[in-house]
Design a protein around this motif. Structure first.
Motif, PDB file in Angstrom:
ATOM      1  N   LYS A 276      32.580  51.589  45.008  1.00  0.00           N
ATOM      2  CA  LYS A 276      33.931  51.081  45.278  1.00  0.00           C
ATOM      3  C   LYS A 276      34.130  49.691  44.692  1.00  0.00           C
ATOM      4  O   LYS A 276      35.204  49.368  44.192  1.00  0.00           O
ATOM      5  CB  LYS A 276      34.198  51.063  46.779  1.00  0.00           C
ATOM      6  CG  LYS A 276      34.321  52.437  47.413  1.00  0.00           C
ATOM      7  CD  LYS A 276      34.629  52.321  48.898  1.00  0.00           C
ATOM      8  CE  LYS A 276      34.767  53.699  49.542  1.00  0.00           C
ATOM      9  NZ  LYS A 276      35.049  53.597  50.997  1.00  0.00           N
ATOM     10  N   GLN A 277      33.084  48.869  44.763  1.00  0.00           N
ATOM     11  CA  GLN A 277      33.188  47.526  44.203  1.00  0.00           C
ATOM     12  C   GLN A 277      33.393  47.570  42.692  1.00  0.00           C
ATOM     13  O   GLN A 277      34.156  46.783  42.136  1.00  0.00           O
ATOM     14  CB  GLN A 277      31.924  46.722  44.522  1.00  0.00           C
ATOM     15  CG  GLN A 277      31.718  46.401  45.999  1.00  0.00           C
ATOM     16  CD  GLN A 277      32.779  45.460  46.533  1.00  0.00           C
ATOM     17  OE1 GLN A 277      33.869  45.881  46.903  1.00  0.00           O
ATOM     18  NE2 GLN A 277      32.464  44.182  46.574  1.00  0.00           N
ATOM     19  N   GLY A 278      32.703  48.505  42.041  1.00  0.00           N
ATOM     20  CA  GLY A 278      32.885  48.653  40.598  1.00  0.00           C
ATOM     21  C   GLY A 278      34.293  49.075  40.238  1.00  0.00           C
ATOM     22  O   GLY A 278      34.887  48.576  39.280  1.00  0.00           O
ATOM     23  N   ALA A 279      34.852  50.013  41.024  1.00  0.00           N
ATOM     24  CA  ALA A 279      36.229  50.460  40.790  1.00  0.00           C
ATOM     25  C   ALA A 279      37.216  49.314  40.998  1.00  0.00           C
ATOM     26  O   ALA A 279      38.163  49.130  40.232  1.00  0.00           O
ATOM     27  CB  ALA A 279      36.559  51.630  41.718  1.00  0.00           C
ATOM     28  N   ARG A 280      36.970  48.530  42.057  1.00  0.00           N
ATOM     29  CA  ARG A 280      37.841  47.378  42.307  1.00  0.00           C
ATOM     30  C   ARG A 280      37.725  46.347  41.191  1.00  0.00           C
ATOM     31  O   ARG A 280      38.721  45.726  40.796  1.00  0.00           O
ATOM     32  CB  ARG A 280      37.470  46.746  43.640  1.00  0.00           C
ATOM     33  CG  ARG A 280      37.832  47.593  44.859  1.00  0.00           C
ATOM     34  CD  ARG A 280      37.275  46.974  46.125  1.00  0.00           C
ATOM     35  NE  ARG A 280      37.574  47.781  47.296  1.00  0.00           N
ATOM     36  CZ  ARG A 280      37.079  47.550  48.503  1.00  0.00           C
ATOM     37  NH1 ARG A 280      36.246  46.521  48.679  1.00  0.00           N
ATOM     38  NH2 ARG A 280      37.387  48.322  49.519  1.00  0.00           N
ATOM     39  N   ALA A 281      36.509  46.153  40.680  1.00  0.00           N
ATOM     40  CA  ALA A 281      36.314  45.200  39.582  1.00  0.00           C
ATOM     41  C   ALA A 281      37.086  45.647  38.342  1.00  0.00           C
ATOM     42  O   ALA A 281      37.678  44.816  37.632  1.00  0.00           O
ATOM     43  CB  ALA A 281      34.830  45.063  39.259  1.00  0.00           C
ATOM     44  N   LEU A 282      37.108  46.955  38.082  1.00  0.00           N
ATOM     45  CA  LEU A 282      37.867  47.478  36.944  1.00  0.00           C
ATOM     46  C   LEU A 282      39.361  47.222  37.112  1.00  0.00           C
ATOM     47  O   LEU A 282      40.049  46.822  36.171  1.00  0.00           O
ATOM     48  CB  LEU A 282      37.620  48.981  36.802  1.00  0.00           C
ATOM     49  CG  LEU A 282      36.305  49.409  36.163  1.00  0.00           C
ATOM     50  CD1 LEU A 282      36.156  50.920  36.223  1.00  0.00           C
ATOM     51  CD2 LEU A 282      36.220  48.934  34.718  1.00  0.00           C
ATOM     52  N   LEU A 283      39.864  47.445  38.322  1.00  0.00           N
ATOM     53  CA  LEU A 283      41.279  47.179  38.587  1.00  0.00           C
ATOM     54  C   LEU A 283      41.595  45.692  38.421  1.00  0.00           C
ATOM     55  O   LEU A 283      42.649  45.328  37.894  1.00  0.00           O
ATOM     56  CB  LEU A 283      41.640  47.645  39.999  1.00  0.00           C
ATOM     57  CG  LEU A 283      41.667  49.157  40.226  1.00  0.00           C
ATOM     58  CD1 LEU A 283      41.904  49.473  41.696  1.00  0.00           C
ATOM     59  CD2 LEU A 283      42.741  49.816  39.371  1.00  0.00           C
ATOM     60  N   GLY A 284      40.668  44.839  38.879  1.00  0.00           N
ATOM     61  CA  GLY A 284      40.856  43.399  38.722  1.00  0.00           C
ATOM     62  C   GLY A 284      40.887  42.989  37.261  1.00  0.00           C
ATOM     63  O   GLY A 284      41.704  42.155  36.841  1.00  0.00           O
ATOM     64  N   LEU A 285      39.997  43.583  36.461  1.00  0.00           N
ATOM     65  CA  LEU A 285      39.973  43.291  35.027  1.00  0.00           C
ATOM     66  C   LEU A 285      41.266  43.738  34.365  1.00  0.00           C
ATOM     67  O   LEU A 285      41.850  43.007  33.548  1.00  0.00           O
ATOM     68  CB  LEU A 285      38.774  43.994  34.390  1.00  0.00           C
ATOM     69  CG  LEU A 285      38.652  43.894  32.863  1.00  0.00           C
ATOM     70  CD1 LEU A 285      38.528  42.436  32.428  1.00  0.00           C
ATOM     71  CD2 LEU A 285      37.466  44.713  32.371  1.00  0.00           C
ATOM     72  N   LEU A 286      41.731  44.934  34.713  1.00  0.00           N
ATOM     73  CA  LEU A 286      42.986  45.437  34.151  1.00  0.00           C
ATOM     74  C   LEU A 286      44.146  44.534  34.543  1.00  0.00           C
ATOM     75  O   LEU A 286      45.017  44.213  33.711  1.00  0.00           O
ATOM     76  CB  LEU A 286      43.234  46.865  34.651  1.00  0.00           C
ATOM     77  CG  LEU A 286      44.527  47.530  34.192  1.00  0.00           C
ATOM     78  CD1 LEU A 286      44.552  47.666  32.678  1.00  0.00           C
ATOM     79  CD2 LEU A 286      44.689  48.900  34.851  1.00  0.00           C
ATOM     80  N   PHE A 287      44.177  44.100  35.791  1.00  0.00           N
ATOM     81  CA  PHE A 287      45.234  43.198  36.273  1.00  0.00           C
ATOM     82  C   PHE A 287      45.228  41.889  35.475  1.00  0.00           C
ATOM     83  O   PHE A 287      46.288  41.387  35.078  1.00  0.00           O
ATOM     84  CB  PHE A 287      45.010  42.920  37.762  1.00  0.00           C
ATOM     85  CG  PHE A 287      46.038  42.021  38.386  1.00  0.00           C
ATOM     86  CD1 PHE A 287      47.319  42.480  38.642  1.00  0.00           C
ATOM     87  CD2 PHE A 287      45.723  40.718  38.725  1.00  0.00           C
ATOM     88  CE1 PHE A 287      48.269  41.655  39.217  1.00  0.00           C
ATOM     89  CE2 PHE A 287      46.663  39.884  39.299  1.00  0.00           C
ATOM     90  CZ  PHE A 287      47.946  40.351  39.547  1.00  0.00           C
ATOM     91  N   THR A 288      44.039  41.354  35.225  1.00  0.00           N
ATOM     92  CA  THR A 288      43.922  40.112  34.456  1.00  0.00           C
ATOM     93  C   THR A 288      44.438  40.278  33.035  1.00  0.00           C
ATOM     94  O   THR A 288      45.228  39.462  32.534  1.00  0.00           O
ATOM     95  CB  THR A 288      42.458  39.643  34.423  1.00  0.00           C
ATOM     96  OG1 THR A 288      42.006  39.399  35.758  1.00  0.00           O
ATOM     97  CG2 THR A 288      42.310  38.365  33.607  1.00  0.00           C
TER      98      THR A 288
END
Length: 385
Positions: A149-161
């Motif tokens: 889940k943390q990896g998925a959230r990190a991907l969403l954070g990267l996309l948001f950035t």
């Protein structure tokens, strides 16, 4: 628990709405705008269906790359000219070398001649999109498999950035907003979004966010002071001439772009350093809730000192890598050291590495002090542990 979940969802919705609203406003087309020369160009995917002629041959000085020309037949795969079969000459040299074979997928530039017939102007590149998409998918899968889940959230954070950089920061800069101010604001906003997605609305997130933004500001102040003293600014960059020509009619402020680039380059490392220190200190506190503020601060400084060395190396080596060809040229031409160190390009690379490292150094005591205060603070009912 339900209240915290509602706060997280509400925060995410607000940040998303802010992004969508700002992106729509900033990227709204001006009715008075005319198409640029780049927008008027027609590009399409194409596939080589036949090689009608080929006089290219390997050359020794190009390390085996073929030099010469090819006569190709290509079929257009996309756009309004999909299905059209055209013949073209593909010129190969050491620097622009799209060496085509039967079945090779290419990017072609199309235009019309004086009689209105379609023809291929040039073949600028291979079609690399499918391979890059596969690489991105593989990266995302590995992130989720290893990080959960943390990896998925990190991907969403990267996309948001990335979306904020493209749709908000760059349009702001092009509209004349100070590049340094815009970068700091976007850095704070994207860091908040990425960290909230990663760890939720917690004390850890708050400490990491403030520490990251503080480090970005420290790096920006340091870089700004050095650019004044040297003197050095965006006009010293290799792309400055092109920007002046292309953006002469826009309110773009080129002088601040150098510091902005430095801040963006350091942002990821600063976010990583902040979260690493905060996570370690939170674990220490969880294992020993009676630990004093002084002990938390001291532990944070000890952890931060280790992070300083590795992250500083990471930043400086990254900038050295980007200037590696330049360093080789200095050796080839045997430039004296006094000229190397004072050249625009080398001074910029040195400043980028040092400013980012200064941001990391400033982040360590700031995050440690915040954790020592926030973790022991009992009156907070909004932030979770």
């Amino acid at each position: 628990m339900k209240k915290n979940l509602k706060v997280k969802i509400l925060t995410a919705v607000i940040m998303l709405l802010v992004f969508i609203g700002a992106a729509i406003i900033l990227n709204r087309p001006d009715p008075d705008d005319v198409l640029s020369s780049a927008q008027k160009r027609i590009f399409a995917f194409a596939k080589v269906t036949a090689i009608l002629g080929d006089n290219a041959s390997p050359d020794t000085w190009t390390e085996g790359r073929r030099i010469g020309a090819q006569e190709l037949e290509v079929r257009i795969l996309t756009g309004k000219h999909k299905g059209a079969v055209l013949e073209t000459i593909n010129y190969l040299n050491a620097y622009y070398n799209v060496d085509a074979k039967l079945g090779t997928r290419l990017i072609v530039r199309l235009d019309y001649n004086d009689t209105g017939e379609l023809y291929v102007v040039s073949i600028p590149n291979y079609d690399r999109s499918s391979i890059l998409v596969i690489a991105l998918i593989a990266f995302a899968i590995l992130m989720v498999l290893v990080g959960g889940k943390q990896g998925a959230r990190a991907l969403l954070g990267l996309l948001f950035t990335l979306l904020n950089l493209w749709y908000i920061l760059i349009p702001l800069v092009l509209k004349g907003v100070s590049p340094i101010l815009a970068t700091i604001l976007i850095a704070a906003y994207t860091s908040a979004g990425a960290l909230l997605l990663l760890t939720g609305y917690t004390k850890k997130t708050f400490c990491a966010l403030v520490g990251c933004v503080g480090g970005v500001i420290a790096a920006g102040i340091f870089a700004w002071i050095i650019t004044i003293l040297t003197p050095m600014n965006g006009f010293n960059m290799s792309e400055a001439e092109e920007l002046v020509i292309r953006a002469s009619e826009s309110p773009l402020k080129i002088s601040g772009l150098l510091v902005s680039g430095i801040l963006l380059s350091a942002l990821g490392a600063l976010m990583d350093t902040s979260m690493s220190i905060v996570s370690a200190l939170h674990e220490v506190y969880e294992q020993n809730p009676s630990i004093s503020k002084k002990q938390i601060f001291r532990s944070g400084m000890n952890i931060g000192r280790d992070a300083m060395g590795t992250m500083a190396n990471t930043l400086i080596l990254a900038f050295v890598g980007s200037a590696f060809n330049l360093l080789i040229l200095f050796q080839v031409y045997e430039y004296p050291m006094i000229q190397i160190l004072n050249s625009d390009m080398m001074a910029i690379e040195i400043l980028q590495g040092i400013a980012g490292s200064v941001g990391i150094i400033a982040t360590t005591p700031l995050v440690s002090a915040l954790c020592a205060t926030i973790f022991r603070f009992k009156g907070n009912k909004i932030l979770t542990r």
